[in-house]
Motif scaffolding. Structure first.
Motif, short mmCIF file in Angstrom:
data_model
loop_
_atom_site.label_atom_id
_atom_site.label_comp_id
_atom_site.label_asym_id
_atom_site.label_seq_id
_atom_site.Cartn_x
_atom_site.Cartn_y
_atom_site.Cartn_z
N SER A 3 4.87 -2.45 -33.24
CA SER A 3 4.44 -1.06 -33.45
C SER A 3 3.29 -0.67 -32.53
N TYR A 4 2.42 -1.62 -32.18
CA TYR A 4 1.28 -1.28 -31.32
C TYR A 4 1.72 -0.98 -29.89
N GLU A 5 2.95 -1.35 -29.51
CA GLU A 5 3.42 -1.13 -28.15
C GLU A 5 3.87 0.31 -27.90
N HIS A 6 4.26 1.02 -28.94
CA HIS A 6 4.78 2.37 -28.78
C HIS A 6 3.79 3.32 -28.09
N PRO A 7 2.53 3.38 -28.51
CA PRO A 7 1.60 4.28 -27.82
C PRO A 7 1.42 3.93 -26.34
N PHE A 8 1.45 2.65 -26.00
CA PHE A 8 1.34 2.25 -24.60
C PHE A 8 2.54 2.75 -23.81
N LEU A 9 3.73 2.60 -24.39
CA LEU A 9 4.94 3.07 -23.71
C LEU A 9 4.96 4.59 -23.58
N SER A 10 4.45 5.28 -24.58
CA SER A 10 4.39 6.75 -24.50
C SER A 10 3.51 7.18 -23.33
N CYS A 11 2.38 6.53 -23.17
CA CYS A 11 1.50 6.84 -22.02
C CYS A 11 2.24 6.59 -20.71
N TRP A 12 2.91 5.47 -20.66
CA TRP A 12 3.62 5.10 -19.45
C TRP A 12 4.72 6.13 -19.13
N GLN A 13 5.49 6.50 -20.17
CA GLN A 13 6.60 7.43 -19.98
C GLN A 13 6.13 8.84 -19.64
N SER A 14 4.95 9.21 -20.11
CA SER A 14 4.47 10.56 -19.82
C SER A 14 3.81 10.64 -18.44
N ASN A 15 3.79 9.54 -17.72
CA ASN A 15 3.24 9.50 -16.36
C ASN A 15 4.22 8.84 -15.40
N ARG A 21 -2.48 1.29 -13.05
CA ARG A 21 -3.94 1.30 -12.93
C ARG A 21 -4.52 2.71 -12.98
N GLU A 22 -3.67 3.73 -12.78
CA GLU A 22 -4.14 5.11 -12.80
C GLU A 22 -3.86 5.82 -14.12
N ILE A 23 -3.21 5.14 -15.05
CA ILE A 23 -2.89 5.73 -16.35
C ILE A 23 -4.01 5.44 -17.33
N ASN A 24 -4.41 6.42 -18.08
CA ASN A 24 -5.45 6.23 -19.09
C ASN A 24 -4.81 5.69 -20.37
N PHE A 25 -5.02 4.42 -20.61
CA PHE A 25 -4.51 3.76 -21.80
C PHE A 25 -5.59 3.67 -22.88
N GLY A 26 -6.61 4.51 -22.78
CA GLY A 26 -7.74 4.47 -23.71
C GLY A 26 -7.35 4.65 -25.16
N LEU A 27 -6.54 5.67 -25.46
CA LEU A 27 -6.15 5.91 -26.85
C LEU A 27 -5.29 4.78 -27.41
N PRO A 28 -4.24 4.34 -26.71
CA PRO A 28 -3.47 3.21 -27.26
C PRO A 28 -4.32 1.96 -27.46
N LEU A 29 -5.24 1.72 -26.54
CA LEU A 29 -6.10 0.55 -26.67
C LEU A 29 -7.01 0.69 -27.89
N LYS A 30 -7.53 1.88 -28.10
CA LYS A 30 -8.39 2.13 -29.27
C LYS A 30 -7.60 1.90 -30.56
N LEU A 31 -6.36 2.39 -30.61
CA LEU A 31 -5.52 2.21 -31.79
C LEU A 31 -5.22 0.72 -32.02
N LEU A 32 -4.97 -0.02 -30.94
CA LEU A 32 -4.71 -1.45 -31.05
C LEU A 32 -5.92 -2.18 -31.61
N ILE A 33 -7.10 -1.84 -31.14
CA ILE A 33 -8.33 -2.48 -31.62
C ILE A 33 -8.57 -2.15 -33.09
N GLN A 34 -8.36 -0.89 -33.46
CA GLN A 34 -8.55 -0.49 -34.86
C GLN A 34 -7.56 -1.23 -35.76
N SER A 35 -6.34 -1.37 -35.31
CA SER A 35 -5.31 -2.07 -36.10
C SER A 35 -5.68 -3.55 -36.27
N ALA A 36 -6.12 -4.18 -35.19
CA ALA A 36 -6.52 -5.59 -35.28
C ALA A 36 -7.72 -5.75 -36.20
#
Length: 82
Positions: A3-15, A21-36
């Motif tokens: 489930s934590y992979e979906h936000p990363f893929l959404s970022c990737w697909q929207s770019n 290296r140019e994609i902002n993965f900040g939100l998915p990373l924040k969600l992953l940290i909060q989940s952990a």
């Protein structure tokens, strides 16, 4: 797929065509940290330390793996938290 992979893929697909290296993965990373952090809430590090101390002391002696009741009890304590 986890489930934590979906936000990363959404970022990737929207770019499309943009290097990772140019994609902002900040939100998915924040969600992953909060989940952990939520999964680790109430985690007792001392139980893990006990397990590894006993695991090291129970290394094989060349005659196969010997049983270690203390190690088995530590494993039971840790696994009962899941």
């Amino acid at each position: 797929m986890q489930s934590y992979e979906h936000p990363f893929l959404s970022c990737w697909q929207s770019n499309p065509g943009k290097p990772a290296r140019e994609i902002n993965f900040g939100l998915p990373l924040k969600l992953l940290i909060q989940s952990a952090a939520a999964r680790m809430k109430g985690f007792d590090l001392s139980q893990t330390k006990d397990y590894y101390r006993l695991d090291i002391s129970a290394r094989p002696t060349g005659q196969g793996h010997r049983r270690n009741p203390q190690r088995e009890q530590a494993i039971d304590r840790i696994s009962s938290g899941f």
